[in-house]
Design an enzyme around this catalytic site. Structure first.
Site, short mmCIF file in Angstrom:
data_model
loop_
_atom_site.label_atom_id
_atom_site.label_comp_id
_atom_site.label_asym_id
_atom_site.label_seq_id
_atom_site.Cartn_x
_atom_site.Cartn_y
_atom_site.Cartn_z
N HIS A 13 30.86 28.00 37.06
CA HIS A 13 29.93 28.71 37.94
C HIS A 13 28.54 28.82 37.32
CE1 HIS A 13 33.93 30.32 39.24
NE2 HIS A 13 33.42 29.99 40.41
N ASP A 36 29.77 30.37 33.30
CA ASP A 36 31.09 30.10 32.73
C ASP A 36 31.36 28.61 32.85
OD1 ASP A 36 31.96 29.61 35.38
OD2 ASP A 36 32.64 31.66 35.65
N SER A 47 33.62 30.53 45.88
CA SER A 47 33.05 31.45 44.90
C SER A 47 31.55 31.26 44.69
CB SER A 47 33.77 31.32 43.56
OG SER A 47 33.77 29.98 43.11
#
EC number: 3.-.-.-
Length: 408
Positions: free
Chosen positions: A384, A381, A151
């Site tokens: 991330h 978050d 990600s």
């Protein structure tokens, strides 16, 4: 039609007359009956697009900050259909940016100026000072940057597409990415950085190792082996690997040897296929994320990060000896993030907490807050980083690549 929003068959058009009506109106426009019917049965994002246009035209009356105005523009571009994204143009000036949307004939249908806020992207400015842009970068016959990752590197929204636009769908994530803007892979390959074609196989949730069919999550997510299997090697590529965090954080695996060896095996596959240039990147210190800091496994995550990087670095050194005619380098990602964290702390950024606690998923019927593209936070978050940190990381990585892969 000037602008189409939505994807695939579920699109909706916004005419130039509608743009003008929004500009002249003091109220947010309502959907027509047909637009309401389409919005009910299909996800066209028409209402969200109209709200973005209204906010752009009336940003002064609404007292929107420059960051909020840019956020509305970026969100509108994300909502636009794929063929319309080139109609969005930003003209940078000394003290302001001009945000433009053109129609099919190249005529402006929206053009507003937004001042450059002096405090915006302060962290990126600090990293830029400490890592000045290399001059006259020549990477020889390297024409493509090829990314394998999770990600952190997923710029194409592969997990977003795999989950039918659910992960991540909350408003603080941009265009299916796991951050509030662009990723380091996009920055690094852009004309302002290395200016190379990008081929990105990274997918949110990907692991380094492959796991058995008895593990449902391991079966669903991608991994290094699957990504490499989709790739046709070329001697003109610089292959870049950044995986492993999900093995430890998402699947809670602790077999560091298995995680590293899988990645090394796949690197050897592409070398055998003709790739001459490889950059292998360690993982960040997972215990420094907001999730890690408040986890009962904080010490375990730190130990795994250290062990993973040490073993990966040792294996890369062995690859360099085995393939002396190839350019194979190891990059200490954890050290880079420590530099960024220290710089962020020095200028007052929040390095402890996430900007949003909401989670990845948009709640149907709920109104998400405006996308904030440059909050003074390191983390968007719990795990991330923000797009500004991605930008900083790209700045540092560009210097490393210029130093180790340049032919001059």
């Amino acid at each position: 039609m000037p602008l189409s929003v939505g994807q695939g068959y579920f699109t909706s058009s916004i005419s130039s007359e509608k743009f003008n009506a929004i500009k002249e109106s003091a109220r947010l426009p309502e959907l027509s009956l047909w637009e309401k019917i389409k919005a009910y049965f299909f996800t066209t994002h028409h209402a969200e697009a109209l709200e973005c246009i209204f906010n752009l035209y009336h940003h002064q009356e609404l007292n929107l900050t420059p960051v909020q105005v840019r956020g509305a523009y970026i969100k509108l571009r994300a909502l636009a259909s794929q063929g319309c994204k080139e109609q969005f143009i930003i003209e940078s000036q000394e003290h302001a940016d001009k945000l433009i949307i053109k129609d099919d004939n190249g005529e402006n249908i929206l053009s507003i100026e937004v001042e450059c806020h002096p405090e915006a992207f302060g962290l990126a400015k600090e990293i830029n000072k400490s890592h000045p842009k290399p001059k006259n970068i020549s990477l020889g016959d390297i024409t493509r940057l090829v990314f394998f990752g999770d990600s952190l590197s997923d710029s194409l929204g592969r997990m977003f597409e795999k989950t039918h636009h659910i992960l991540p769908s909350y408003g603080q994530y941009f265009g299916g990415r796991f951050t509030n803007g662009f990723t380091w892979t996009e920055f690094l390959s852009s004309p302002h950085f290395l200016g190379k074609e990008m081929l990105n196989f990274a997918e949110g949730g990907s692991t380094s190792a492959s796991y058995s069919c008895f593990n449902c999550i391991g079966d669903f997510v991608s991994n290094t082996d699957r990504q490499v299997a989709s790739y046709t090697p070329s001697h003109q590529d610089l292959a870049i690997f950044l995986l492993g965090a999900n093995d430890y954080m998402t699947l809670h695996k602790d077999n560091v040897i298995m995680v590293v060896e899988q990645q090394i095996d796949d690197i050897e596959k592409i070398i055998s296929g003709g790739v001459n240039n490889v950059l292998v990147m360690g993982i960040p210190d997972l215990s420094l994320t907001p999730y890690g800091k408040h986890s009962d496994e904080k010490r375990k995550l730190k130990d795994e990060s250290i062990a993973h990087n040490a073993l990966l670095k040792t294996n890369v050194e062995e690859l360099k000896e085995k393939y002396p005619q190839h350019k194979i380098c190891y990059y200490e990602t954890a050290d880079a993030f420590k530099v960024i964290m220290e710089a962020a702390s020095n200028i007052g950024y929040d390095t402890e907490n996430p900007y949003t606690h909401h989670g990845y998923v948009h709640v149907p019927g709920a109104k998400d807050p405006q996308l904030d593209i440059c909050p003074q936070y390191v983390f968007n978050d719990l795990v991330h980083p923000t797009q500004e940190v991605h930008h900083c990381f790209a700045i540092m990585l560009e210097s490393f690549i210029a130093h180790h892969y340049s032919t001059e």
